[in-house]
Design a protein around this motif. Structure first.
Motif, PDB file in Angstrom:
ATOM      1  N   VAL A   1       0.874  -1.387   0.275  1.00 44.70           N
ATOM      2  CA  VAL A   1       0.173   0.218  -0.029  1.00 44.70           C
ATOM      3  C   VAL A   1       0.485   1.160   0.000  1.00 44.70           C
ATOM      4  CG1 VAL A   1      -2.060  -0.865   1.271  1.00 44.70           C
ATOM      5  CG2 VAL A   1      -0.069   0.005   2.505  1.00 44.70           C
ATOM      6  N   ALA A   2       0.078   2.203  -0.108  1.00 49.66           N
ATOM      7  CA  ALA A   2       1.361   3.751  -0.145  1.00 49.66           C
ATOM      8  C   ALA A   2       1.120   4.576   1.211  1.00 49.66           C
ATOM      9  CB  ALA A   2       0.500   4.661  -0.819  1.00 49.66           C
ATOM     10  N   GLY A   3       1.757   4.653   1.648  1.00 48.54           N
ATOM     11  CA  GLY A   3       2.072   4.969   3.122  1.00 48.54           C
ATOM     12  C   GLY A   3       3.472   5.560   3.603  1.00 48.54           C
ATOM     13  N   GLN A   4       2.957   5.291   4.613  1.00 47.56           N
ATOM     14  CA  GLN A   4       4.270   5.259   5.861  1.00 47.56           C
ATOM     15  C   GLN A   4       4.983   4.566   6.170  1.00 47.56           C
ATOM     16  OE1 GLN A   4       3.334   9.246   7.752  1.00 47.56           O
ATOM     17  NE2 GLN A   4       5.300   9.527   7.245  1.00 47.56           N
ATOM     18  N   VAL A   5       6.031   3.625   6.604  1.00 40.50           N
ATOM     19  CA  VAL A   5       7.412   2.850   7.013  1.00 40.50           C
ATOM     20  C   VAL A   5       7.383   3.221   8.593  1.00 40.50           C
ATOM     21  CG1 VAL A   5       9.675   1.902   7.692  1.00 40.50           C
ATOM     22  CG2 VAL A   5       9.127   2.594   5.335  1.00 40.50           C
ATOM     23  N   LEU A   6       5.981   2.178   9.467  1.00 44.18           N
ATOM     24  CA  LEU A   6       6.380   2.626  10.718  1.00 44.18           C
ATOM     25  C   LEU A   6       7.227   1.576  11.500  1.00 44.18           C
ATOM     26  CD1 LEU A   6       2.343   1.497  11.005  1.00 44.18           C
ATOM     27  CD2 LEU A   6       3.390   3.649  10.157  1.00 44.18           C
ATOM     28  N   LYS A   7       7.615   1.005  11.176  1.00 45.22           N
ATOM     29  CA  LYS A   7       8.686  -0.056  12.244  1.00 45.22           C
ATOM     30  C   LYS A   7       9.601  -1.207  11.487  1.00 45.22           C
ATOM     31  CE  LYS A   7       9.529  -2.964  16.052  1.00 45.22           C
ATOM     32  NZ  LYS A   7       8.781  -4.254  16.742  1.00 45.22           N
ATOM     33  N   VAL A   8      10.823  -1.005  10.870  1.00 41.13           N
ATOM     34  CA  VAL A   8      12.247  -1.836  10.444  1.00 41.13           C
ATOM     35  C   VAL A   8      12.685  -2.674  11.166  1.00 41.13           C
ATOM     36  CG1 VAL A   8      14.211  -1.275   9.282  1.00 41.13           C
ATOM     37  CG2 VAL A   8      12.920   0.619   9.104  1.00 41.13           C
ATOM     38  N   VAL A   9      12.114  -3.803  11.086  1.00 41.87           N
ATOM     39  CA  VAL A   9      12.508  -4.509  12.547  1.00 41.87           C
ATOM     40  C   VAL A   9      14.001  -5.228  11.779  1.00 41.87           C
ATOM     41  CG1 VAL A   9      11.467  -6.722  12.377  1.00 41.87           C
ATOM     42  CG2 VAL A   9      10.072  -5.698  11.882  1.00 41.87           C
ATOM     43  N   GLN A  10      14.421  -5.260  10.770  1.00 43.41           N
ATOM     44  CA  GLN A  10      15.492  -5.658  10.060  1.00 43.41           C
ATOM     45  C   GLN A  10      16.607  -4.656   9.659  1.00 43.41           C
ATOM     46  OE1 GLN A  10      16.828  -8.402  11.703  1.00 43.41           O
ATOM     47  NE2 GLN A  10      15.281  -9.591  12.457  1.00 43.41           N
ATOM     48  N   PRO A  11      16.844  -4.109  10.821  1.00 39.67           N
ATOM     49  CA  PRO A  11      17.655  -2.435   9.226  1.00 39.67           C
ATOM     50  C   PRO A  11      19.004  -2.776   8.119  1.00 39.67           C
ATOM     51  CG  PRO A  11      17.861  -2.397  11.735  1.00 39.67           C
ATOM     52  CD  PRO A  11      17.667  -3.805  11.660  1.00 39.67           C
ATOM     53  N   SER A  12      19.622  -4.223   9.775  1.00 36.56           N
ATOM     54  CA  SER A  12      21.246  -4.406   8.681  1.00 36.56           C
ATOM     55  C   SER A  12      20.494  -5.715   7.912  1.00 36.56           C
ATOM     56  CB  SER A  12      22.027  -4.459  10.270  1.00 36.56           C
ATOM     57  OG  SER A  12      21.534  -3.954  10.698  1.00 36.56           O
ATOM     58  N   GLU A  13      21.832  -6.002   6.841  1.00 38.35           N
ATOM     59  CA  GLU A  13      22.346  -7.062   6.479  1.00 38.35           C
ATOM     60  C   GLU A  13      22.143  -8.319   7.070  1.00 38.35           C
ATOM     61  OE1 GLU A  13      24.860  -9.094   2.813  1.00 38.35           O
ATOM     62  OE2 GLU A  13      25.691  -7.316   3.707  1.00 38.35           O
ATOM     63  N   THR A  14      21.213  -9.226   7.141  1.00 37.86           N
ATOM     64  CA  THR A  14      21.247  -9.422   7.805  1.00 37.86           C
ATOM     65  C   THR A  14      20.685 -11.652   7.405  1.00 37.86           C
ATOM     66  OG1 THR A  14      20.693 -11.397  10.676  1.00 37.86           O
ATOM     67  CG2 THR A  14      19.246  -9.507   9.150  1.00 37.86           C
ATOM     68  N   THR A  15      20.741 -12.994   7.707  1.00 38.83           N
ATOM     69  CA  THR A  15      20.014 -13.566   6.925  1.00 38.83           C
ATOM     70  C   THR A  15      19.136 -13.745   7.905  1.00 38.83           C
ATOM     71  OG1 THR A  15      22.199 -14.683   6.454  1.00 38.83           O
ATOM     72  CG2 THR A  15      20.144 -16.148   6.553  1.00 38.83           C
ATOM     73  N   LEU A  16      17.496 -13.717   7.213  1.00 47.42           N
ATOM     74  CA  LEU A  16      16.442 -14.266   7.494  1.00 47.42           C
ATOM     75  C   LEU A  16      15.770 -15.320   7.018  1.00 47.42           C
ATOM     76  CD1 LEU A  16      14.907 -10.784   5.857  1.00 47.42           C
ATOM     77  CD2 LEU A  16      15.452 -11.862   8.733  1.00 47.42           C
ATOM     78  N   ALA A  17      15.248 -16.281   8.160  1.00 47.94           N
ATOM     79  CA  ALA A  17      13.810 -17.377   7.757  1.00 47.94           C
ATOM     80  C   ALA A  17      12.940 -17.502   6.874  1.00 47.94           C
ATOM     81  CB  ALA A  17      13.851 -18.541   9.255  1.00 47.94           C
ATOM     82  N   LEU A  18      12.486 -18.245   6.905  1.00 48.83           N
ATOM     83  CA  LEU A  18      10.640 -17.933   5.468  1.00 48.83           C
ATOM     84  C   LEU A  18      10.149 -17.688   7.151  1.00 48.83           C
ATOM     85  CD1 LEU A  18       8.961 -18.413   3.937  1.00 48.83           C
ATOM     86  CD2 LEU A  18       8.905 -21.008   4.827  1.00 48.83           C
ATOM     87  N   GLY A  19       9.400 -16.300   6.748  1.00 44.75           N
ATOM     88  CA  GLY A  19       7.805 -15.854   7.561  1.00 44.75           C
ATOM     89  C   GLY A  19       8.631 -14.194   8.492  1.00 44.75           C
ATOM     90  N   ALA A  20      10.226 -14.543   8.413  1.00 44.93           N
ATOM     91  CA  ALA A  20      10.800 -13.913   9.610  1.00 44.93           C
ATOM     92  C   ALA A  20       9.679 -11.628   9.138  1.00 44.93           C
ATOM     93  CB  ALA A  20      11.945 -13.905   9.279  1.00 44.93           C
ATOM     94  N   PRO A  21       9.736 -11.802  10.190  1.00 47.05           N
ATOM     95  CA  PRO A  21       8.915 -10.181   9.311  1.00 47.05           C
ATOM     96  C   PRO A  21      10.057  -8.837   9.267  1.00 47.05           C
ATOM     97  CG  PRO A  21       9.124  -9.896  11.960  1.00 47.05           C
ATOM     98  CD  PRO A  21       9.455 -11.781  11.717  1.00 47.05           C
ATOM     99  N   VAL A  22      10.067  -8.429   7.733  1.00 50.72           N
ATOM    100  CA  VAL A  22      11.386  -7.323   7.820  1.00 50.72           C
ATOM    101  C   VAL A  22      10.578  -5.933   7.924  1.00 50.72           C
ATOM    102  CG1 VAL A  22      12.558  -6.152   5.649  1.00 50.72           C
ATOM    103  CG2 VAL A  22      11.615  -8.833   5.899  1.00 50.72           C
ATOM    104  N   LEU A  23      10.084  -5.169   7.581  1.00 46.14           N
ATOM    105  CA  LEU A  23       9.560  -3.839   8.670  1.00 46.14           C
ATOM    106  C   LEU A  23       7.805  -4.230   8.377  1.00 46.14           C
ATOM    107  CD1 LEU A  23       8.279  -2.695   4.975  1.00 46.14           C
ATOM    108  CD2 LEU A  23      11.489  -2.174   5.378  1.00 46.14           C
ATOM    109  N   GLU A  24       7.635  -2.493   8.733  1.00 41.65           N
ATOM    110  CA  GLU A  24       5.620  -2.760   9.184  1.00 41.65           C
ATOM    111  C   GLU A  24       5.549  -1.376   8.349  1.00 41.65           C
ATOM    112  OE1 GLU A  24       4.491  -2.781  13.063  1.00 41.65           O
ATOM    113  OE2 GLU A  24       5.058  -4.906  13.413  1.00 41.65           O
TER     114      GLU A  24
END
Length: 404
Positions: free
Chosen positions: A206-229
């Motif tokens: 959607v169009a809007g604003q970034v509310l929260k950046v869960v993972q700001p740095s480079e990292t390895t993520l598992a399936l389904g891990a939250p990235v941002l809101e």
């Protein structure tokens, strides 16, 4: 005794008696009075609340991979479809030389299985052609009565079985083809450098604003891990937790005044929904309370509350009773009678008169009087405990305070 002396003594006695009577006579009770008047009346529920987004979107990782550093920060605006993060799929662990040769051998085995499947198909087709030729010969001889009809029927069944063998051989070759494709894909993925793996973009829904950046740095993520809101701040709602006894008095569509939100003025709102399920909450005094969420829409122009954000604290006043013109008195003038009912003290001729009244409702400042007194009556505010019906009073007027 002389007559003048007797007259003086009688006069002194009368004066003394009058002085004693004046000294011990009951004094008028000083009271504050207010005038009963007609006007608007409201009864409301005041409670703390908070703002929240009506729709919040959590962007998660659709696959296990390496997340590149996110350049966006809280408050940045995004459009629908914008790439907000980049994810590189994680490859299998690096293979050693022996494992690579084993994978190559699996490819060769799959190729051989495909060749064998092709040969099986060819053999089945030859068998089918032979069975069909034998069937045609048997049918011709049976028509000329050189062989028994049973022989022609047997050849017909043999032709049908040969047809099934061809179909089974084709299915086997199809499976062998997929096995070869899988083996080749695994070998190519193992031999490809990590830098050549295609990245996967994560896009804003959607169009809007970034509310929260869960993972700001480079990292390895598992399936389904939250990235941002992300979310649209212009689509705010207010949620308040009312006691269930207050929620019963609230109706959908009731007007709401939004106060104490950090800026001068009052915002307007409406109750949109009263959730059907309550929950237990422990108060600051350690008392368990049953509360229910009530959702409120802000009906004021968005330009007047654009400074509000997600999770802000506000105060709400939910109007449960609203009358345009009723008879009102200060709530402090009304008190319960020893039996049942309510009453007020009315000042008449310098004396307090106890008058039973019928109350339609009360708020923090006013009482709605249905009957018992008329407009213009002077009622005593905060009547003293020693005040009795018929007692003399000395009044001092106070204004009728309206609820804010």
């Amino acid at each position: 005794m002389k007559r003048n002396t007797l007259a003086m003594m009688v006069g002194a006695g009368v004066a003394l008696a009058g002085l004693l009577a004046w000294a011990f006579a009951p004094r008028p009770v000083a009271v504050e009075v207010a005038t009963a008047a007609a006007g608007p009346y409201e009864q409301s529920i005041v409670e703390d609340a908070r703002t929240r987004l009506r729709d919040r979107y959590v962007i998660t990782s659709p696959l296990a991979g390496r997340l590149a550093r996110i350049a966006l920060r809280e408050g940045d605006r995004v459009s629908a479809g914008d790439t907000v993060a980049t994810l590189t799929p994680i490859l299998s662990p690096m293979l050693d030389e022996r494992a690579r040769r084993e994978q190559s051998a699996r490819v060769e085995v799959a190729e051989a299985m495909l060749q064998r499947a092709d040969a099986t198909v060819q053999r089945a087709r030859v068998g089918l052609e032979s069975a069909r030729t034998e069937l045609r010969r048997s049918e011709q001889l049976a028509r000329e009565n050189f062989i028994a009809p049973a022989k022609a029927e047997s050849d017909r069944l043999s032709a049908q079985a040969a047809q099934k063998d061809v179909e089974a051989a084709l299915q086997a070759r199809h499976a062998a083809t997929h096995e070869l494709e899988t083996a080749r894909a695994a070998l190519m993925a193992a031999q490809s450098p990590s830098g050549q793996v295609a990245s996967f973009p994560l896009r804003s829904p959607v169009a809007g604003q970034v509310l929260k950046v869960v993972q700001p740095s480079e990292t390895t993520l598992a399936l389904g891990a939250p990235v941002l809101e992300v979310g649209d701040i212009s689509q705010l709602e207010i949620v308040t937790e009312l006691l269930t006894t207050d929620a019963v008095q609230t109706r959908v569509g009731a007007p709401v005044r939004i106060e104490r939100w950090g800026s001068p003025g009052t915002l307007e709102g409406r109750v949109r929904r009263i959730e059907p399920a309550a929950f237990t909450k422990v108060s600051a005094l350690g008392i368990e309370e049953q509360r229910v969420n009530v959702l409120i829409d802000i009906s004021s122009a968005p330009s007047s509350w654009q400074a509000l954000g997600d999770g802000y604290r506000v105060g709400v006043r939910i109007v449960t009773v609203a009358q345009s013109s009723v008879l009102r008195v200060p709530v402090s003038a009304v008190f319960p009678l020893p039996g049942e009912g309510m009453a007020v003290f009315v000042v008449e001729g310098g004396r307090a008169r106890l008058v039973p009244v019928e109350i339609g409702g009360r708020n923090g400042a006013e009482a709605w009087v249905l009957g018992g007194i008329q407009a213009g009556a002077e009622v005593i505010v905060y009547p003293p405990a020693a005040l009795r019906d018929g007692a003399r009073v000395k009044k001092r007027s106070v204004p009728l305070v309206q609820q804010g």
